[in-house]
Scaffold this motif. Sequence first.
Motif, PDB file in Angstrom:
ATOM      1  N   THR A  12       0.830  -1.217   0.000  1.00 42.34           N
ATOM      2  CA  THR A  12       0.000   0.000   0.000  1.00 42.34           C
ATOM      3  C   THR A  12       0.860   1.260   0.000  1.00 42.34           C
ATOM      4  OG1 THR A  12      -0.080  -0.166   2.390  1.00 42.34           O
ATOM      5  CG2 THR A  12      -1.936  -1.101   1.173  1.00 42.34           C
ATOM      6  N   GLY A  13       2.040   1.181  -0.644  1.00 44.41           N
ATOM      7  CA  GLY A  13       2.900   2.366  -0.725  1.00 44.41           C
ATOM      8  C   GLY A  13       2.500   3.223  -1.918  1.00 44.41           C
ATOM      9  N   PHE A  14       3.509   3.785  -2.575  1.00 44.43           N
ATOM     10  CA  PHE A  14       3.264   4.683  -3.708  1.00 44.43           C
ATOM     11  C   PHE A  14       2.305   4.060  -4.725  1.00 44.43           C
ATOM     12  CE2 PHE A  14       5.155   5.536  -8.071  1.00 44.43           C
ATOM     13  CZ  PHE A  14       4.330   6.618  -8.326  1.00 44.43           C
ATOM     14  N   ILE A  71      -0.549  -6.984  -6.961  1.00 37.39           N
ATOM     15  CA  ILE A  71       0.663  -7.136  -6.131  1.00 37.39           C
ATOM     16  C   ILE A  71       1.568  -5.919  -6.318  1.00 37.39           C
ATOM     17  CG2 ILE A  71       2.661  -8.604  -5.653  1.00 37.39           C
ATOM     18  CD1 ILE A  71       0.892 -10.943  -6.721  1.00 37.39           C
ATOM     19  N   CYS A  72       1.739  -5.166  -5.234  1.00 34.84           N
ATOM     20  CA  CYS A  72       2.421  -3.868  -5.270  1.00 34.84           C
ATOM     21  C   CYS A  72       3.471  -3.789  -4.169  1.00 34.84           C
ATOM     22  CB  CYS A  72       1.403  -2.742  -5.075  1.00 34.84           C
ATOM     23  SG  CYS A  72      -0.001  -2.849  -6.183  1.00 34.84           S
ATOM     24  N   THR A  73       4.083  -4.903  -3.867  1.00 34.31           N
ATOM     25  CA  THR A  73       5.087  -4.982  -2.793  1.00 34.31           C
ATOM     26  C   THR A  73       6.485  -4.788  -3.377  1.00 34.31           C
ATOM     27  OG1 THR A  73       5.386  -7.307  -3.217  1.00 34.31           O
ATOM     28  CG2 THR A  73       3.710  -6.728  -1.592  1.00 34.31           C
ATOM     29  N   CYS A  94       0.368  -8.026 -11.428  1.00 37.55           N
ATOM     30  CA  CYS A  94       1.589  -7.995 -10.622  1.00 37.55           C
ATOM     31  C   CYS A  94       2.534  -6.927 -11.143  1.00 37.55           C
ATOM     32  CB  CYS A  94       2.289  -9.355 -10.642  1.00 37.55           C
ATOM     33  SG  CYS A  94       3.762  -9.359  -9.598  1.00 37.55           S
ATOM     34  N   GLU A  95       2.999  -6.102 -10.227  1.00 37.53           N
ATOM     35  CA  GLU A  95       3.913  -5.024 -10.623  1.00 37.53           C
ATOM     36  C   GLU A  95       5.187  -5.571 -11.264  1.00 37.53           C
ATOM     37  OE1 GLU A  95       4.171  -2.181 -11.350  1.00 37.53           O
ATOM     38  OE2 GLU A  95       2.388  -1.214 -10.596  1.00 37.53           O
ATOM     39  N   LYS A  96       5.839  -4.686 -12.038  1.00 38.63           N
ATOM     40  CA  LYS A  96       7.125  -5.018 -12.632  1.00 38.63           C
ATOM     41  C   LYS A  96       8.215  -4.712 -11.635  1.00 38.63           C
ATOM     42  CE  LYS A  96       8.894  -1.609 -12.822  1.00 38.63           C
ATOM     43  NZ  LYS A  96       9.167  -0.474 -11.897  1.00 38.63           N
ATOM     44  N   PRO A  97       9.358  -5.330 -11.685  1.00 38.25           N
ATOM     45  CA  PRO A  97       9.625  -6.554 -12.443  1.00 38.25           C
ATOM     46  C   PRO A  97       8.799  -7.708 -11.881  1.00 38.25           C
ATOM     47  CG  PRO A  97      11.472  -6.020 -10.993  1.00 38.25           C
ATOM     48  CD  PRO A  97      10.518  -4.879 -10.905  1.00 38.25           C
ATOM     49  N   THR A 164      17.493   6.639   0.114  1.00 38.19           N
ATOM     50  CA  THR A 164      17.543   5.178   0.115  1.00 38.19           C
ATOM     51  C   THR A 164      16.135   4.625   0.093  1.00 38.19           C
ATOM     52  OG1 THR A 164      18.577   3.243   1.075  1.00 38.19           O
ATOM     53  CG2 THR A 164      17.700   4.866   2.640  1.00 38.19           C
ATOM     54  N   ASN A 165      16.026   3.364  -0.263  1.00 36.87           N
ATOM     55  CA  ASN A 165      14.729   2.739  -0.504  1.00 36.87           C
ATOM     56  C   ASN A 165      15.005   1.254  -0.608  1.00 36.87           C
ATOM     57  OD1 ASN A 165      12.788   1.828  -3.059  1.00 36.87           O
ATOM     58  ND2 ASN A 165      11.789   3.285  -1.719  1.00 36.87           N
ATOM     59  N   TRP A 166      13.984   0.414  -0.420  1.00 31.26           N
ATOM     60  CA  TRP A 166      14.218  -1.033  -0.527  1.00 31.26           C
ATOM     61  C   TRP A 166      14.832  -1.403  -1.877  1.00 31.26           C
ATOM     62  CZ3 TRP A 166      11.713  -2.890  -4.660  1.00 31.26           C
ATOM     63  CH2 TRP A 166      10.551  -2.244  -5.083  1.00 31.26           C
ATOM     64  N   CYS A 326      -3.069   6.605 -17.880  1.00 31.26           N
ATOM     65  CA  CYS A 326      -2.513   5.360 -18.438  1.00 31.26           C
ATOM     66  C   CYS A 326      -2.773   4.207 -17.498  1.00 31.26           C
ATOM     67  CB  CYS A 326      -0.999   5.457 -18.595  1.00 31.26           C
ATOM     68  SG  CYS A 326      -0.509   6.603 -19.791  1.00 31.26           S
ATOM     69  N   PHE A 327      -2.534   4.474 -16.214  1.00 33.06           N
ATOM     70  CA  PHE A 327      -2.714   3.417 -15.228  1.00 33.06           C
ATOM     71  C   PHE A 327      -4.147   2.913 -15.239  1.00 33.06           C
ATOM     72  CE2 PHE A 327      -1.150   0.855 -12.023  1.00 33.06           C
ATOM     73  CZ  PHE A 327       0.210   1.061 -11.988  1.00 33.06           C
ATOM     74  N   GLU A 328      -5.078   3.865 -15.278  1.00 35.17           N
ATOM     75  CA  GLU A 328      -6.491   3.493 -15.252  1.00 35.17           C
ATOM     76  C   GLU A 328      -6.860   2.687 -16.500  1.00 35.17           C
ATOM     77  OE1 GLU A 328      -6.889   7.531 -12.908  1.00 35.17           O
ATOM     78  OE2 GLU A 328      -8.234   7.341 -14.646  1.00 35.17           O
TER      79      GLU A 328
END
Length: 376
Positions: A12-14, A71-73, A94-97, A164-166, A326-328
């Motif tokens: 549930t991030g960006f 899937i947005c993890t 499912c998000e990329k990659p 920094t970020n995961w 685009c996303f929609e």
Amino acid sequence: MSHPLRAAVVGTGFIGSVHVRSARLAGAEVVGVAASTPERSAQAAKALGVPRGYASGIEAARDKDIDVVHICTPNSLHMEVAKAALESGKHVVCEKPLATSLEDARALTDLAQRKGLVGTVPFINRYHPMTREARARVQSDETGKLYLIQGSYLQDWLMQAGDTNWRVDAGAGGRSRAFADIGSHLCDLIEWITGERFSSLIATLGTPIAQRSAAASRVAFQASGEVKETKAVDTEDVACLILRTDCGTLASLTISQVSAGRKNRLWFELDGARQSVMFDLESPEQLWIGRREGTTLLVRDPSQGSPEQKRLAWLPAGHAQGWGDCFEAFVRDSYAAMRGESHIGLPTFADGARSMSIVEAVLRSSASNQWTAIDE
Ligand SMILES: NC(=O)c1ccc[n+]([C@@H]2O[C@H](COP(=O)([O-])OP(=O)(O)OC[C@H]3O[C@@H](n4cnc5c(N)ncnc54)[C@H](O)[C@@H]3O)[C@@H](O)[C@H]2O)c1
């Protein structure tokens, strides 16, 4: 399926909140969300106005009341949640990659196919009306045979040691960072528009910020934090590639997450025998059409251009459409596929696996310093 699709969003991030919004706009009921802990799931459910916070992504994937799981993890979690969702008979966005290895991405593609379920990957730059227009011009041969492909995808949100970020850690994001994160979008888009497949490449990766803050992952695109302690970085900030397609066309691509002032600048130019076309994601309402005589700037307009440009141009000219649209459109087409309808250019798990094949060739080439074949 007579009822509206029932969706769960894991992460549930960006981008997770973008998926929640897009799912609702596409007519789904968002039944629940999962974040990194049960407490965070409950907080996110409240903030997003969603009835249920799941204890985990796996619980969401197995919920019998759900038709589709988004899937947005962080990347390293995609595989286990996607596999659980497909095994429980759910469609998956499912998000990329798609995964952090080609082997896993192929396994997910095979599983979705065996189960007869839809698996899509948000390579959403295919959904700008003007990238559709570029594709129509290349596919109808208006550009003529391609002589040269150039492209870059530049951002600046990781340009300081305190950023920094995961994604920075190979364990969470995968062995490639900048290329897998944004280069994947550029390669997918260019292959989809041109219909040519990259067959070999030579790649060099660079990490100008070799040490970054050791503090916990910061939210993507957030301003830099104070650097107290640092640790070595094991993923690339920049990637430079030369590629050759299966038609023999040469391409040069540059990827960076440390380019000051470039926020989200995906750019490509395709130079053909009669015309060139150039697109810049930071000015997505336009397509530059280069000719030896009479170069023009085509502006998005639902009354003009190719059928696919018109289908996606849902607002009148001058009423800017952008990334969110685009996303929609991508989520709408994903859901249409789940109802058995089909639309041109929906990026599927097979495209996600194809993308991982290029990521792995980039890693092999940079390690060996050799031209490297891309697995089909
Ligand atoms: N298609 C696109 O254009 C696009 C754009 C941005 C991000 N992405 C992709 O989306 C994914 C997420 O990126 P982001 O920028 O939203 O990251 P982010 O850090 O903003 O969000 C990640 C979320 O995952 C949650 N999370 C972490 N561990 C979890 C777990 N065990 N179970 C459930 N949730 C967990 C975190 O709490 C966080 O809410 C990545 O795969 C990224 O590549 C795609």
